[in-house]
Design a protein around this motif. Structure first.
Motif, PDB file in Angstrom:
ATOM      1  N   TRP A  58       0.752  -1.177   0.080  1.00 51.20           N
ATOM      2  CA  TRP A  58      -0.007  -0.098   0.143  1.00 51.20           C
ATOM      3  C   TRP A  58       0.813   1.150  -0.150  1.00 51.20           C
ATOM      4  O   TRP A  58       0.401   2.267  -0.692  1.00 51.20           O
ATOM      5  CB  TRP A  58      -1.064  -0.261   1.180  1.00 51.20           C
TER       6      TRP A  58
ATOM      7  N   THR B 285       1.842   1.645  -3.768  1.00 52.23           N
ATOM      8  CA  THR B 285       0.755   1.979  -4.555  1.00 52.23           C
ATOM      9  C   THR B 285       0.447   3.511  -4.178  1.00 52.23           C
ATOM     10  O   THR B 285       0.204   4.287  -5.310  1.00 52.23           O
ATOM     11  CB  THR B 285      -0.585   1.142  -3.907  1.00 52.23           C
TER      12      THR B 285
ATOM     13  N   ARG C  76       8.300   1.138 -11.444  1.00 53.82           N
ATOM     14  CA  ARG C  76       7.036   0.346 -11.311  1.00 53.82           C
ATOM     15  C   ARG C  76       6.972  -1.137 -11.541  1.00 53.82           C
ATOM     16  O   ARG C  76       6.397  -1.933 -10.985  1.00 53.82           O
ATOM     17  CB  ARG C  76       5.596   1.179 -11.745  1.00 53.82           C
TER      18      ARG C  76
ATOM     19  N   MET D 285      -2.306  -2.842  -8.410  1.00 57.45           N
ATOM     20  CA  MET D 285      -1.576  -1.386  -8.261  1.00 57.45           C
ATOM     21  C   MET D 285      -1.847  -0.639  -9.495  1.00 57.45           C
ATOM     22  O   MET D 285      -2.152   0.709  -9.215  1.00 57.45           O
ATOM     23  CB  MET D 285      -0.032  -1.795  -8.107  1.00 57.45           C
TER      24      MET D 285
ATOM     25  N   TRP E 135      -5.166   1.073  -9.091  1.00 58.62           N
ATOM     26  CA  TRP E 135      -5.164   2.561  -8.422  1.00 58.62           C
ATOM     27  C   TRP E 135      -4.810   3.632  -9.183  1.00 58.62           C
ATOM     28  O   TRP E 135      -5.113   4.795  -9.291  1.00 58.62           O
ATOM     29  CB  TRP E 135      -4.633   2.190  -7.085  1.00 58.62           C
TER      30      TRP E 135
END
Length: 431
Positions: A239, A242, A345, A365, A368
């Motif tokens: 998280w 993310t 990423r 991921m 979002w």
């Protein structure tokens, strides 16, 4: 001596098969991005002129496609983890070809939206996220170099296809131009995805990076290192990373859309504003070239944090440094940091969580981040209408870069303590 699976396939002699996959994906990603993503803006004006549709109604279809591609990303990632990429990406290329053909003959706004709903789902199946999942499984030690090679070529998509689309429209008209692009899309991406892609190196009796396969122990395709997707999604590492990616996406898309009106409001010419905005994409290439060498010099934790902090610093340069020099300095730093963020990423998810469930983890991921991309243009535009100027918005985005750096630091700190297991894949067949 008993032959190993790798020697039976013959892939261990000569160039590692993973590099053939990277080469194939470099071609298909360049063409898919160029036609499905960058081509839309070139066709916008001639379509409006002939069909009489308003700009919001036309661009709304593209925004809807981006939204749907994000919503589909977790399902695509799960499919690739369980079944491999070949069937999905080949079917996606076939569907993309048919949809572009349908686009070339569209006559109603309802049909246009239906086509772009389909293209949005296709984007999830053929653009970067599934390609990154493939590379993550085929490479470990050389993963960053493979991702750099892939994105360096695919990063030329806008440079190649924006003028190509414009030339085809001038030569043939927009409908026949789309027909030509559909033929190019189908003739290139369908065979490359169908003939070259494979599930994993273990399915061919290979090890990631082309390393020798051990002659004893469990079958090489039986287990993959990593953290199960459900376990990964319950970690602070996931998280925090993310959050960093979402803030990155917000800033990038907001600046791509709103930099030109900001510069025009500051008194710069339209030619200067358009040129420097285009240069942001061009500066991604040197950023990607530097990514792997910097990764060998700097600790991975520092590299992750630095990429996001550079983005915030670039926005500060734009707001503080006067004149064209400040704008150009912003373009260089912002473009290079965004180029590095794309690779980060792709690489860091696999490095922190392993390759076994990469597609599922990266897909969530991506969901979002895509929602942030869809919200950024309208969100920044709404704030501009309320405030009457861009400076507070850009300062907020600069602050977001700082928060992204802190979130990245948290992800790296907690990620260093994640237990890595050997995960049993869901299916053991090559595809």
């Amino acid at each position: 001596m008993q032959a190993t699976p790798g020697s039976r396939h013959g892939w261990q002699r000569g160039l590692y098969y993973g590099w053939y996959i990277v080469a194939a994906l470099a071609v298909t990603e360049t063409i898919s991005w160029g036609i499905l993503y960058y081509g839309f803006a070139v066709f916008l004006t001639p379509m409006e002129r002939e069909l009489g549709w308003s700009r919001p109604s036309v661009t709304g279809a593209f925004s809807l496609a981006l939204l749907l591609s994000g919503l589909a990303a977790p399902l695509v990632g799960r499919w690739i983890d369980r079944n491999g990429p070949r069937l999905l990406m080949t079917a996606g290329s076939i569907a993309a070809t048919l949809l572009v053909l349908a686009w070339s003959r569209v006559g109603s706004l309802t049909a246009f939206y239906a086509i772009w709903i389909g293209i949005g789902l296709v984007m999830a199946a053929v653009l970067y996220e599934p390609a990154f999942a493939v590379v993550a499984k085929w490479f470990s030690r050389r993963r960053r170099q493979a991702l750099t090679a892939l994105t360096l070529v695919a990063g030329l998509a806008s440079v190649i296809f924006t003028p190509l689309c414009n030339w085809l429209i001038e030569l043939l008209g927009w409908r026949e131009a789309l027909l030509a692009l559909a033929i190019l899309l189908g003739a290139s991406t369908i065979p490359l995805h169908g003939l070259v892609l494979r599930r994993s190196p273990e399915a061919l009796g290979l090890a990631p990076d082309g390393e020798p396969v051990r002659s004893s122990g469990p079958a090489p395709e039986a287990r993959e290192p990593g953290i199960p997707a459900r376990a990964a999604l319950r970690t602070a590492t996931f998280w925090a990373l993310t959050v960093a990616m979402v803030l990155n996406a917000l800033a990038v898309v907001a600046m791509n859309v709103h930099l030109i009106p900001y510069l025009l409001g500051r008194g710069y010419s339209s030619a200067f504003a358009a040129t420097v905005t285009g240069l942001i994409g061009g500066m991604q290439l040197p950023g990607r070239l530097l990514f792997a060498p910097l990764g060998r010099v700097l600790p991975a934790r520092l590299m992750t944090v630095l990429v996001f902090l550079l983005q915030g610093a670039a926005l500060g340069i734009l707001l503080v440094m006067p004149g064209a020099a400040g704008v150009l300095a912003f373009v260089v730093v912002f473009g290079m940091s965004n180029g590095m963020a794309t690779l980060l990423r792709a690489a860091r998810v696999a490095e922190l969580f392993g390759a076994a469930a990469y597609g599922s983890i990266a897909g969530v991921m991506a969901l979002w981040a895509t929602l942030a991309r869809a919200a950024a243009p309208v969100g920044a535009g709404t704030l501009y209408d309320l405030l009457g100027r861009y400076e507070p918005i850009f300062w907020a985005l600069a602050l977001g870069g700082l928060v992204a750096g802190l979130a990245a630091y948290l992800a790296e700190t907690t990620g260093a303590r994640l237990p890595m297991h050997a995960v049993q894949p869901d299916h053991q067949r090559a595809s």
